[in-house]
Design a protein around this motif. Structure first.
Motif: not given
Length: 404
Positions: A146-162, A212-220
């Motif tokens: 897939e062209p877009i890869v989304v990363f998350s954790d096993a103990n995290t829950y996405f809001e339905r439209s996230a 334009g200076a976002l640092l890293g990402a939230n692993g969740a």
């Protein structure tokens, strides 16, 4: 000469830390507001995009295929509900596939994942050997198409439209990565140790993204274009930070989408948070030592934010200890009451913060500001321990378990 040098260390160390924690947010707010104002002027006079996120359209886009990648270790408590959460997201079913790897889990994680073997949207990979999160992520991403890869954790829950809100930002071809927002849920006692600090961090993330200076990402909850993926070294600890900063260092934009949010529980005890922070701290120093390109190959705004928000925070306990030591030496050498009071004030502040930390660890209810001081002490203690463990080689990319 020595006296001048000691004075610079004694004052400069404290000033640098105060700048990072107190003044930098103000500077960032002013710079971000000016930047937005200039964009507004550009819109009025030249009809350019008014907002930095002006890729949004009202029409429903042609949603691209998305891979959600999760590396799990001993997650029997969450794994079933996490997979069900992904399958219930508001995203075209034929465009979503979850790649979930169990990294040699010793509990029932692999067994529970097997329940979804007939679900075509779930690729469950029960690896028998524990290799570390980075190795599993490398393996999982290598299997995606897939062209877009989304990363998350096993103990995290996405809001339905996230997922839709996250992916929509890739309509802008300049965007290489998008990070969402993690909302921390209070624990059973209702005592969220780092809630105020976390809100400040979200404030910084919002305005860093604005310039334009976002640092890293939230692993969740974050996503990148698959073409920008760079395999991680097996012992990498802060994988989310490195994955996102690799995108930035490659010359692509990282953006923040607070409407794409996920939820996660906070730790029950501040001691649990300290363990987690020590591990993250080791990963911070690891990234600082291994990836100078995060400072040299990113934009000027990103480099400014990286030093102000990250490097000074990571080295804050060292700066404060050096400042205290220099103050004591000056007080003794110069027989100066001023330097003696300055040194005493520093030492007293640290002792009081330590006392607040100990009381908070024992479950004692304290005022918000005292809890914040205790949390900051714990945070800086974690960075101090982390720097020692990193410098002595006492670190690895294996999993570290806490309640969060």
């Amino acid at each position: 000469m020595l006296h001048t040098l000691l004075a610079v260390v004694a004052i400069g160390g404290v000033v640098a830390v105060l700048y990072s924690y107190a003044l930098y947010p103000v500077v960032l707010f002013v710079v971000g507001s000016v930047a937005q104002g200039l964009r507004d002027v550009g819109f009025v006079f030249r009809k350019r995009d008014r907002r930095i996120d002006a890729g949004h359209t009202e029409a429903e886009p042609d949603w691209p295929p998305v891979a959600v990648v999760i590396s799990a270790y001993n997650e029997e408590t969450h794994i079933v509900s996490r997979i069900e959460n992904l399958l219930a997201l508001d995203y075209p079913a034929d465009k979503l596939r979850a790649y979930i790897g169990s990294d040699g889990s010793r509990d029932r994680t692999a067994e529970l994942m097997a329940q979804f073997k007939d679900e075509p949207r779930v690729v469950a990979l029960p690896f028998e050997v524990n290799r570390g999160k980075a190795s599993v992520l490398n393996d999982l991403v290598s299997r995606t198409v897939e062209p877009i890869v989304v990363f998350s954790d096993a103990n995290t829950y996405f809001e339905r439209s996230a997922l839709k809100r996250l992916v929509a930002r890739f309509q802008d071809p300049k965007v290489g990565g998008v990070t969402g927002e993690l909302r921390l849920l209070g624990n059973a006692s209702g005592d969220n140790q780092d809630s105020l600090y976390w809100r400040i961090e979200q404030f910084l993330k919002f305005f860093e993204a604005r310039i334009g200076a976002l640092l890293g990402a939230n692993g969740a909850i974050y996503a990148i274009r698959r073409t920008l993926w760079q395999p991680l070294r097996p012992d990498t600890i802060c994988d989310d930070f490195c994955v996102a900063m690799n995108v930035s260092a490659a010359g692509h934009r990282l953006v923040y989408e607070p409407k794409a949010w996920a939820e996660e529980d906070t730790p029950e005890q501040i001691g649990e948070e300290v363990k987690r922070r020590i591990r993250i701290g080791i990963g911070n120093f690891q990234a600082l030592a291994r990836h100078p390109q995060y400072l040299t190959r990113t934009s000027l705004a990103t480099a400014f934010a990286y030093v102000s928000h990250k490097v000074l925070r990571w080295t804050a306990p060292h700066l404060l200890l050096l400042a205290l030591a220099a103050s004591v030496v000056l007080a003794v050498q110069q027989q100066s009451a001023g330097w003696a009071v300055y040194a005493l004030a520093q030492a007293t502040s640290y002792v009081l913060a330590w006392a607040g930390w100990r009381l908070t660890s024992r479950g004692v209810k304290l005022p918000t500001l005292v809890k914040l001081a205790a949390f900051l002490f714990a945070l800086n203690w974690a960075f101090l321990v982390a720097s020692w463990r990193f410098s002595t080689g006492r670190a690895s990319g294996s999993w570290g378990r806490t309640s969060r």
